[in-house]
Write a protein that holds these residues in place. Structure first.
Motif, PDB file in Angstrom:
ATOM      1  N   ASP A 429       1.320  -0.820  -0.409  1.00  0.00           N
ATOM      2  CA  ASP A 429       0.151  -0.408  -0.062  1.00  0.00           C
ATOM      3  C   ASP A 429       0.845   1.089  -0.071  1.00  0.00           C
ATOM      4  O   ASP A 429       0.674   2.894   0.351  1.00  0.00           O
ATOM      5  N   TYR A 430       2.188   0.770  -0.337  1.00  0.00           N
ATOM      6  CA  TYR A 430       3.364   2.232  -0.578  1.00  0.00           C
ATOM      7  C   TYR A 430       2.780   3.584  -1.494  1.00  0.00           C
ATOM      8  O   TYR A 430       2.339   2.710  -2.484  1.00  0.00           O
ATOM      9  N   VAL A 431       2.638   4.790  -1.351  1.00  0.00           N
ATOM     10  CA  VAL A 431       2.010   5.803  -1.369  1.00  0.00           C
ATOM     11  C   VAL A 431       3.350   6.576  -1.277  1.00  0.00           C
ATOM     12  O   VAL A 431       3.354   7.405  -0.643  1.00  0.00           O
ATOM     13  N   HIS A 432       4.169   7.146  -2.604  1.00  0.00           N
ATOM     14  CA  HIS A 432       5.686   8.201  -2.576  1.00  0.00           C
ATOM     15  C   HIS A 432       4.463   9.465  -2.418  1.00  0.00           C
ATOM     16  O   HIS A 432       3.559   9.939  -3.611  1.00  0.00           O
ATOM     17  N   PRO A 433       5.504  10.264  -1.544  1.00  0.00           N
ATOM     18  CA  PRO A 433       4.773  11.739  -1.262  1.00  0.00           C
ATOM     19  C   PRO A 433       5.055  12.598  -2.810  1.00  0.00           C
ATOM     20  O   PRO A 433       5.604  12.376  -3.049  1.00  0.00           O
ATOM     21  N   ASP A 434       4.296  13.540  -2.946  1.00  0.00           N
ATOM     22  CA  ASP A 434       4.644  14.005  -4.064  1.00  0.00           C
ATOM     23  C   ASP A 434       5.131  15.745  -2.961  1.00  0.00           C
ATOM     24  O   ASP A 434       3.838  16.529  -2.883  1.00  0.00           O
ATOM     25  N   ASP A 435       6.261  15.455  -2.511  1.00  0.00           N
ATOM     26  CA  ASP A 435       6.701  16.508  -2.309  1.00  0.00           C
ATOM     27  C   ASP A 435       8.707  16.640  -2.634  1.00  0.00           C
ATOM     28  O   ASP A 435       9.804  15.453  -3.255  1.00  0.00           O
ATOM     29  N   PRO A 436       8.370  18.071  -3.231  1.00  0.00           N
ATOM     30  CA  PRO A 436       9.867  18.364  -3.448  1.00  0.00           C
ATOM     31  C   PRO A 436      10.758  17.890  -2.909  1.00  0.00           C
ATOM     32  O   PRO A 436      12.366  17.698  -3.477  1.00  0.00           O
ATOM     33  N   ALA A 437      10.818  17.564  -1.553  1.00  0.00           N
ATOM     34  CA  ALA A 437      12.118  17.375  -0.664  1.00  0.00           C
ATOM     35  C   ALA A 437      12.443  15.782  -0.658  1.00  0.00           C
ATOM     36  O   ALA A 437      13.561  14.532  -0.879  1.00  0.00           O
ATOM     37  N   ALA A 438      11.404  14.770  -1.193  1.00  0.00           N
ATOM     38  CA  ALA A 438      11.589  13.593  -2.137  1.00  0.00           C
ATOM     39  C   ALA A 438      12.212  12.944  -2.622  1.00  0.00           C
ATOM     40  O   ALA A 438      12.567  11.993  -2.958  1.00  0.00           O
ATOM     41  N   GLY A 439      11.602  14.329  -3.792  1.00  0.00           N
ATOM     42  CA  GLY A 439      12.061  13.764  -5.541  1.00  0.00           C
ATOM     43  C   GLY A 439      11.737  12.632  -5.873  1.00  0.00           C
ATOM     44  O   GLY A 439       9.533  11.931  -5.373  1.00  0.00           O
ATOM     45  N   PRO A 440      11.341  12.186  -6.742  1.00  0.00           N
ATOM     46  CA  PRO A 440      10.376  11.011  -7.074  1.00  0.00           C
ATOM     47  C   PRO A 440      11.226   9.754  -7.005  1.00  0.00           C
ATOM     48  O   PRO A 440      11.976   9.059  -6.115  1.00  0.00           O
ATOM     49  N   PHE A 441       9.700   8.552  -7.498  1.00  0.00           N
ATOM     50  CA  PHE A 441      10.049   7.725  -6.685  1.00  0.00           C
ATOM     51  C   PHE A 441      11.330   7.147  -6.972  1.00  0.00           C
ATOM     52  O   PHE A 441      11.938   6.039  -6.388  1.00  0.00           O
ATOM     53  N   ALA A 442      12.250   6.806  -8.759  1.00  0.00           N
ATOM     54  CA  ALA A 442      13.034   6.078  -9.216  1.00  0.00           C
ATOM     55  C   ALA A 442      14.405   6.727  -8.281  1.00  0.00           C
ATOM     56  O   ALA A 442      14.798   5.891  -8.035  1.00  0.00           O
ATOM     57  N   ARG A 443      14.492   7.525  -7.615  1.00  0.00           N
ATOM     58  CA  ARG A 443      15.355   8.496  -7.359  1.00  0.00           C
ATOM     59  C   ARG A 443      15.744   7.040  -5.811  1.00  0.00           C
ATOM     60  O   ARG A 443      16.312   6.869  -5.335  1.00  0.00           O
ATOM     61  N   LEU A 444      14.009   7.392  -5.374  1.00  0.00           N
ATOM     62  CA  LEU A 444      14.247   6.497  -3.326  1.00  0.00           C
ATOM     63  C   LEU A 444      14.879   4.699  -4.272  1.00  0.00           C
ATOM     64  O   LEU A 444      15.560   4.175  -3.526  1.00  0.00           O
ATOM     65  N   ARG A 445      14.304   4.386  -5.316  1.00  0.00           N
ATOM     66  CA  ARG A 445      14.288   2.691  -5.727  1.00  0.00           C
ATOM     67  C   ARG A 445      16.063   3.041  -6.055  1.00  0.00           C
ATOM     68  O   ARG A 445      16.727   2.652  -5.185  1.00  0.00           O
ATOM     69  N   ALA A 446      16.457   3.799  -5.807  1.00  0.00           N
ATOM     70  CA  ALA A 446      18.133   3.712  -6.467  1.00  0.00           C
ATOM     71  C   ALA A 446      19.170   4.339  -5.479  1.00  0.00           C
ATOM     72  O   ALA A 446      19.963   3.155  -4.940  1.00  0.00           O
TER      73      ALA A 446
END
Length: 990
Positions: A429-446
């Protein structure tokens, strides 16, 4: 399916009974005993049938099948009544002895009415009186019934204990246990322990003792301040009863002991090791005792908040601690109620409640070398939390930002933060936050892939690490993060260059791969744009690291300057941009390079500067690394005391950070080495085990098992035999070891160490079984015949010690065959000489021919060694062989031949202090002392042959006097004492 050939005559039947008696108690032995009863019934003679029935009753008795034991005994009793002349004195003794077994079996069955128990005791009394036997054994059984029921036990005790023992009384050890338990029930711990002392000290023993007494004595010892003694007895006593259905009650008391001493994790481990008892214990009384002890443990674990942990329980389903406890509570309550209903008392319910209501007696008692807590036995998927990590933010954008900042700084808190993010990001149920500080989900996966790759690299899984870094780099490209992509690709190059090469010249191939990786990194660095300072510093650090690894692989002095140049470049850049972590990283690399070059004083100076800088400017989490490096360097300088101080300080500082982030496991390992240099092996052992457990906790299982193997060997050398066995048992019970997922040679090494420990602990039966199994398995190691030769040789010696010379010769032949492929001159010579000595010593003249054949094989090995130019590390093979010829012939009564062989040995050894003497000119005082001792013993034995057995005292005295004078002149007064003593004896007799 039959388990043994069907005997065709009574001789074959008796042989089959004898063979079955060697088997361990269990289903195979019981089934075979049942088949042999069927076979005995075909013969017209009653005596073979009586033997077979009694053997079957014994299998039922010690196999925890009390319902079947009385039935079989009834047949024996009928046979005795019908044909008493068929029972010789031995059979008659056994028959009357077994009345007690039947009384115990009936006592254990709640469905047998109390009147039936008393009726059997009356039958026993009548039979004893009719046979003219003393009644002390009857009164012993009457006391046991009274104690079981909980009524009139004091009177029954006096009637029994006040009577003199008879030939049919229980063995001394068993009676001591009953007396001690009576005092224990009265609340007199001190008197119980005094009564038990001879059994606990091993002076009295039997089939079930001292293991049974030990299990009862554990808690009284704790209550009276004997925690250390309780620990020792737990280790030895548990091993004497584990997995044994007839001693399930004893296992339950060991589990209770673990629960009440802060050793809940060990308790769960022991429960898993004895899971067979849930299925194999047929005795309701034993079940009640085992289940109550188990419930004490599970209750304690659940009270500590670990009710969800897995637990070994009844077959057919998966259990948690809480679930198994609920199941056991119902079954045990029912059993206690059934016994109380039969007995008309509440004794069993009350005793059970008293056990369950006991509070822990100690907060923590270190039972084994492998100290573990309940957190350590939690499922491996749950990461261990850092002890001092900062609280993980609840806000997802804040958590992502914090983790990235920690990773950029190299802060230890990054480990826990990435672990939390990995759990969140992989949830369905993960939803990636729409927040500039978090960046895109691809970056978190990386980010997560890069963190995972780093941890794989720390475990030397370089191929997997390289793949993760490359995947992360692609995702960074997708997220428009070229700087991070460049760092990931450079990290992938470093990991790939460390993959073990298949080339024959591994060092050269590895150096070449690292050279190529450095060139690729430089090109990558030059092509990268838009790098943040910490990213460029990271690339420079990787460039310096790859060259440092190249020098480490090649040890080529031409590779030193490039490393120092890269380090200089990194330090200059990090100072200019004030990146504290990379400044200290550069200083660490410089100090390490000096150390690898052999310039240890320069390395110490560099680490001194590093420590000063870290104390002034940080980062603080680099201090454990700095002190650790300086400690290792000082150890290289042979300053073990200073090394110990540095490594101790490193450990103190490391305690403030997560262990995997600051290399705590390595620090413990280095301290162990340092303690050995300082002559402090017990302290070294503690550090070894702590290092191993940290490695295991962080997933480095191969390293952990290797370290534990070293710890086991050290504990054995220290004489801590039971500690060694308990440690190895714990490791061999690990799920991946039991499932065959760990390197088979490493597991074999653990088992070999265990076999050696069992041998040292004089458990020859268990040691022989383990050695024989290892010898059979290692026979298939075509790539390692030397190891098979070693194992087979040790197996042969152990079999010979047990008097099994035929099997010993077979094992020795296996060792010789393996030796022919990969020579082990000294080990095989030692083995064959020892086999010859044991056979001659045990069999005398009868074993001389076989002993001499073994010595002939040893002679051929000595010839081969001489031809190959081999020099033994211990005794000279030729002189040792001549000496053994002397001993073997002496055991067989061939004294002239023995004397001739001993004189040859003396010639080969050469007199101490002479140019021909072995060890002459040696710089080693130990070598000289060994030679002197060997020569003196050879002189003594030759004088014994000559003066005592051949009755020629004059030449024997001349020999002794000359040896005493020579040794005295050389200052070896200790070695002269046995020679002078023998000379005095010869003069007195003359």
């Amino acid at each position: 399916m039959p388990t043994a050939p069907h005997p065709q005559n009574t001789d074959e039947l008796y042989q089959a009974l004898q063979d079955n008696d060697r088997r361990p108690y269990g289903r195979t032995r019981t089934v075979t005993a049942e088949e042999l009863v069927d076979a005995a019934e075909q013969f017209a003679e009653p005596r073979p049938l009586a033997h077979a029935l009694l053997a079957l009753q014994k299998a039922y008795h010690y196999g925890s099948e009390p319902r079947k034991s009385p039935v079989v005994f009834a047949r024996v009793l009928t046979l005795f009544d019908e044909q008493p002349d068929a029972f010789d004195e031995r059979l008659r003794h056994t028959l009357f002895w077994r009345f007690k077994w039947v009384a115990g079996a009936l006592l254990a069955l709640p469905e047998i009415p109390l009147a039936g128990l008393r009726q059997w005791l009356t039958e026993m009394r009548d039979r004893y009186e009719k046979a003219g036997l003393e009644l002390q054994p009857y009164y012993g059984q009457a006391y046991q019934l009274a104690a079981h029921v909980g009524e009139d036990a004091d009177l029954a005790y006096e009637l029994w204990a006040g009577r003199a023992r008879t030939r049919l009384s229980d063995c001394e050890a068993c009676e001591i246990c009953e007396r001690a338990r009576h005092h224990l029930a009265a609340g007199d711990d001190e008197r119980a322990l005094r009564t038990w002392e001879s059994v606990l000290a091993g002076q009295e023993s039997c089939q079930e003792e001292p293991a049974r007494s030990v299990s009862y004595a554990l808690l009284p010892l704790l209550r009276t301040g004997g925690a250390d003694r309780a620990r020792e007895l737990h280790l030895a006593g548990y091993r004497g009863c584990r997995r044994n259905p007839s001693m399930s009650g004893e296992i339950g008391r060991h589990l209770e002991f673990c629960a009440l001493t802060g050793n809940e994790a060990r308790g769960l481990e022991l429960l898993a090791e004895n899971r067979n008892l849930f299925d194999e214990v047929e005795s309701p009384l034993d079940q009640l005792s085992f289940l109550t002890g188990t419930e004490v443990l599970l209750q304690r674990v659940e009270s500590l908040g670990h009710g969800g942990l897995p637990a070994a329980g009844y077959p057919g389903r998966t259990w948690t601690v809480a679930g198994l406890r609920a199941e056991i509570r119902g079954r045990a309550d029912d059993l206690a109620a059934r016994f109380d209903a039969r007995n008309g008392t509440t004794a069993h319910t009350d005793r059970r409640s008293a056990r369950l209501d006991r509070a822990p007696l100690l907060d923590a008692l270190e039972l084994t070398l492998r100290t573990r807590g309940l957190d350590d036995v939690a499922p491996a998927a749950v990461p261990a939390a850092a002890r001092t990590a900062a609280p993980v933010p609840e806000s997802l954008p804040e958590l992502i930002t914090r983790a990235r900042k920690s990773a950029a700084e190299g802060h230890p808190d990054a480990t826990a933060q990435w672990a939390r993010l990995r759990t969140l990001a992989t949830a369905p149920d993960y939803v990636h936050p729409d927040d500039p500080a978090a960046g895109p989900f691809a970056r978190l996966r990386a980010d997560l892939l890069a963190d995972e790759a780093g941890r794989l690299g720390e475990k030397d899984l370089f191929d997997e690490a390289a793949a993760r870094y490359e995947e992360a780099a692609g995702l960074y490209d997708d997220a428009a993060e070229p700087g991070r992509a460049a760092v990931s690709r450079a990290s992938a190059l470093l990991a790939a260059a460390q993959i073990a090469p298949q080339d024959a010249d591994e060092a050269e191939a590895r150096a070449a791969a690292l050279t190529d990786a450095h060139a690729s990194m430089v090109r990558l660095h030059e092509a990268a744009g838009d790098l943040a300072p910490y990213q460029e510093a990271r690339l420079l650090r990787l460039r310096a690291t790859v060259l440092g690894l190249r020098f480490q692989a090649s040890r080529d002095e031409e590779h030193v300057e490039p490393v120092l140049a890269e380090v200089e470049r990194l330090e200059e850049f990090a100072v200019r941009h004030d990146i504290a972590g990379q400044i200290s990283g550069a200083l660490l690399l410089r100090a390490g390079t000096h150390a690898l070059c052999g310039d240890l004083p320069a390395a110490v100076s560099a680490t001194d500067a590093l420590v000063d800088r870290l104390r002034a400017h940080g980062p603080a989490w680099h201090l454990p690394h700095a002190f650790g490096l300086r400690g290792r360097i000082r150890l290289g300088l042979r300053d073990a005391q200073a090394a110990h101080a540095d490594l101790t300080e490193a450990l103190r500082l490391a305690a403030e950070w997560p262990a995997d982030a600051v290399g705590t496991a390595r620090l413990h390992g280095d301290l162990a080495q340092t303690c050995m240099r300082l002559g402090r092996p017990d302290e070294a052992l503690r550090h070894l085990t702590r290092s191993a457990e940290l490695e295991l906790r962080h997933g480095s299982r191969l390293d952990a098992f290797c370290t534990y193997s070293n710890a086991a060997q050290l504990s054995l050398e220290l004489g801590r035999v039971e500690d060694c066995i308990a440690l190895l048992d714990s490791l061999l019970a690990e799920p991946d070891v039991a499932a065959g997922e760990v390197d088979d040679r490493l597991v074999a090494q653990l088992r070999l160490s265990r076999a050696r420990a069992l041998h040292a602990g004089e458990d020859l039966k268990a040691a022989t079984a383990e050695y024989a199994a290892l010898a059979a398995e290692s026979a298939g190691w075509d790539d390692d015949p030397a190891s098979h030769a070693m194992i087979a040789a040790e197996t042969a010696v152990l079999l010979a010690e047990a008097g099994e010379f035929g099997r010993a010769r077979e094992a020795a032949d296996q060792a010789l065959a393996a030796h022919a492929r990969t020579p082990r001159y000294e080990q095989l010579s030692n083995c064959l000489r020892e086999l010859a000595r044991l056979q001659a010593q045990q069999q005398g003249a009868e074993g001389l021919a076989d002993a001499l054949a073994l010595l002939a094989d040893a002679g051929r090995i000595a010839d081969e060694a001489r031809a190959a130019g081999y020099e033994a590390g211990g005794r000279d093979l030729d002189s040792a062989l001549a000496y053994e010829h002397g001993r073997v012939n002496a055991y067989a009564g061939e004294y002239e031949t023995a004397l001739t062989a001993l004189e040859e040995a003396l010639t080969l050894l050469g007199e101490p202090g002479s140019e021909s003497g072995a060890g002459a000119g040696s710089e080693s005082g130990a070598d000289d002392k060994d030679h002197v001792g060997e020569w003196a013993e050879c002189v003594r034995l030759a004088a014994v042959m000559e003066g005592l057995y051949l009755e020629r005292p004059a030449p024997a005295l001349a020999r002794l006097d000359a040896a005493v004078a020579r040794l005295g002149a050389l200052g070896h007064t200790e070695e002269t004492e046995p020679l002078a003593s023998l000379a005095a004896r010869l003069r007195d007799e003359d």
